[in-house]
Design a protein around this motif. Sequence first.
Motif, mmCIF file in Angstrom:
data_model
loop_
_atom_site.group_PDB
_atom_site.id
_atom_site.type_symbol
_atom_site.label_atom_id
_atom_site.label_comp_id
_atom_site.label_asym_id
_atom_site.label_seq_id
_atom_site.Cartn_x
_atom_site.Cartn_y
_atom_site.Cartn_z
ATOM 1 N N ARG A 34 0.808 -1.224 0.000
ATOM 2 C CA ARG A 34 0.000 0.000 0.000
ATOM 3 C C ARG A 34 0.843 1.277 0.000
ATOM 4 O O ARG A 34 0.308 2.365 -0.182
ATOM 5 C CB ARG A 34 -0.883 0.033 1.249
ATOM 6 C CG ARG A 34 -1.909 -1.062 1.298
ATOM 7 C CD ARG A 34 -2.547 -1.151 2.683
ATOM 8 N NE ARG A 34 -3.550 -2.177 2.718
ATOM 9 C CZ ARG A 34 -4.839 -1.991 2.475
ATOM 10 N NH1 ARG A 34 -5.287 -0.792 2.187
ATOM 11 N NH2 ARG A 34 -5.679 -2.988 2.522
ATOM 12 N N LYS A 49 -5.651 -2.822 -8.177
ATOM 13 C CA LYS A 49 -7.051 -2.400 -8.111
ATOM 14 C C LYS A 49 -7.449 -1.647 -9.386
ATOM 15 O O LYS A 49 -8.530 -1.856 -9.936
ATOM 16 C CB LYS A 49 -7.270 -1.538 -6.872
ATOM 17 C CG LYS A 49 -8.708 -1.166 -6.631
ATOM 18 C CD LYS A 49 -8.844 -0.395 -5.323
ATOM 19 C CE LYS A 49 -10.238 0.122 -5.114
ATOM 20 N NZ LYS A 49 -10.341 0.907 -3.865
ATOM 21 N N PRO A 72 -14.849 -0.208 -7.575
ATOM 22 C CA PRO A 72 -14.523 1.195 -7.303
ATOM 23 C C PRO A 72 -13.830 1.845 -8.493
ATOM 24 O O PRO A 72 -12.937 1.276 -9.099
ATOM 25 C CB PRO A 72 -13.570 1.106 -6.112
ATOM 26 C CG PRO A 72 -13.869 -0.214 -5.474
ATOM 27 C CD PRO A 72 -14.270 -1.117 -6.600
ATOM 28 N N GLU A 79 -14.955 9.170 -6.499
ATOM 29 C CA GLU A 79 -13.999 10.239 -6.210
ATOM 30 C C GLU A 79 -12.755 10.037 -7.077
ATOM 31 O O GLU A 79 -12.471 8.913 -7.509
ATOM 32 C CB GLU A 79 -13.639 10.278 -4.727
ATOM 33 C CG GLU A 79 -12.801 9.087 -4.253
ATOM 34 C CD GLU A 79 -12.412 9.198 -2.787
ATOM 35 O OE1 GLU A 79 -11.220 9.461 -2.531
ATOM 36 O OE2 GLU A 79 -13.281 8.996 -1.937
ATOM 37 N N ALA A 82 -10.240 6.795 -7.104
ATOM 38 C CA ALA A 82 -10.823 5.774 -6.217
ATOM 39 C C ALA A 82 -10.306 4.376 -6.538
ATOM 40 O O ALA A 82 -10.258 3.511 -5.663
ATOM 41 C CB ALA A 82 -12.344 5.796 -6.303
ATOM 42 N N TRP A 85 -6.052 3.120 -5.138
ATOM 43 C CA TRP A 85 -5.555 2.784 -3.805
ATOM 44 C C TRP A 85 -6.622 1.974 -3.094
ATOM 45 O O TRP A 85 -7.811 2.046 -3.405
ATOM 46 C CB TRP A 85 -5.178 4.035 -3.019
ATOM 47 C CG TRP A 85 -6.327 4.982 -2.774
ATOM 48 C CD1 TRP A 85 -6.887 5.844 -3.678
ATOM 49 C CD2 TRP A 85 -7.048 5.150 -1.564
ATOM 50 N NE1 TRP A 85 -7.913 6.540 -3.096
ATOM 51 C CE2 TRP A 85 -8.039 6.137 -1.797
ATOM 52 C CE3 TRP A 85 -6.949 4.574 -0.295
ATOM 53 C CZ2 TRP A 85 -8.931 6.545 -0.814
ATOM 54 C CZ3 TRP A 85 -7.836 4.992 0.679
ATOM 55 C CH2 TRP A 85 -8.811 5.963 0.417
ATOM 56 N N ALA A 86 -6.190 1.170 -2.149
ATOM 57 C CA ALA A 86 -7.106 0.340 -1.365
ATOM 58 C C ALA A 86 -7.418 1.049 -0.060
ATOM 59 O O ALA A 86 -6.513 1.502 0.643
ATOM 60 C CB ALA A 86 -6.486 -1.023 -1.095
ATOM 61 N N THR A 87 -8.698 1.133 0.251
ATOM 62 C CA THR A 87 -9.112 1.752 1.508
ATOM 63 C C THR A 87 -8.739 0.844 2.676
ATOM 64 O O THR A 87 -8.398 -0.336 2.484
ATOM 65 C CB THR A 87 -10.632 1.993 1.527
ATOM 66 O OG1 THR A 87 -11.301 0.722 1.563
ATOM 67 C CG2 THR A 87 -11.087 2.798 0.312
ATOM 68 N N ALA A 88 -8.847 1.362 3.881
ATOM 69 C CA ALA A 88 -8.556 0.565 5.077
ATOM 70 C C ALA A 88 -9.516 -0.617 5.204
ATOM 71 O O ALA A 88 -9.180 -1.631 5.828
ATOM 72 C CB ALA A 88 -8.621 1.444 6.323
ATOM 73 N N ASP A 89 -10.697 -0.498 4.603
ATOM 74 C CA ASP A 89 -11.685 -1.582 4.656
ATOM 75 C C ASP A 89 -11.471 -2.638 3.577
ATOM 76 O O ASP A 89 -12.155 -3.662 3.585
ATOM 77 C CB ASP A 89 -13.098 -1.005 4.518
ATOM 78 C CG ASP A 89 -13.485 -0.130 5.689
ATOM 79 O OD1 ASP A 89 -12.943 -0.327 6.793
ATOM 80 O OD2 ASP A 89 -14.325 0.772 5.487
ATOM 81 N N GLU A 90 -10.570 -2.383 2.651
ATOM 82 C CA GLU A 90 -10.295 -3.328 1.570
ATOM 83 C C GLU A 90 -8.965 -4.023 1.840
ATOM 84 O O GLU A 90 -7.914 -3.397 1.767
ATOM 85 C CB GLU A 90 -10.204 -2.606 0.225
ATOM 86 C CG GLU A 90 -11.492 -1.965 -0.221
ATOM 87 C CD GLU A 90 -11.301 -1.108 -1.458
ATOM 88 O OE1 GLU A 90 -12.099 -1.274 -2.395
ATOM 89 O OE2 GLU A 90 -10.369 -0.274 -1.483
#
Length: 192
Positions: A34, A49, A72, A79, A82, A85-90
Amino acid sequence: MTDLDAKANLHLHLREAREALLGKLDELSEYDVRRPLVPTGTNLLGLVKHVTAMAAGYFGETFDSPFPEFVPGLDEDAEPNADMWATADESRDDVVGLWHRAWAHADATIDTLAIDAPGSVRWWGHTPVTLHHILVHMLAEVNRHAGHADIVRELVDGQVGWRRPGDNVVEGDEAWWTAYREGLESTARKFL
């Protein structure tokens, strides 16, 4: 080369490029996949992603066979970046799992359609295309991002190689690489 041979050849090289890109995540921590290591924030999991979104869109919606899951970055209200990058939930497993499903869907489209099958790319202003056009475009897209991943992976842990660390690279020890880089720097300085 027949049309069937052209499609098979492009598909083969596309699968090889996909394998090379995904392989850049091997043996790295969740943090390292990340890490944004360049000013634009490019990171390994984000590249995976992004290419997942491109596969789902170009081989799905373009040929009236939408990928059945939310991806996404493909929706018009996403956004900016989107899909980069991977969100904290992914989790990594979430992103890689979606990658495998999107590419299975893409492979089914490629296998089913003729190379001259028509499609339309919404984000290109509904430009008419063929499967051949999209195969070439995606081969370039995946290879471009695999090249980005090569550089990012080298910045993370110094590992280089086409699919695995060390393959398709000059075999040199640390001293050889240091001398090589110093030689390049010496040449570059002549142009200051």
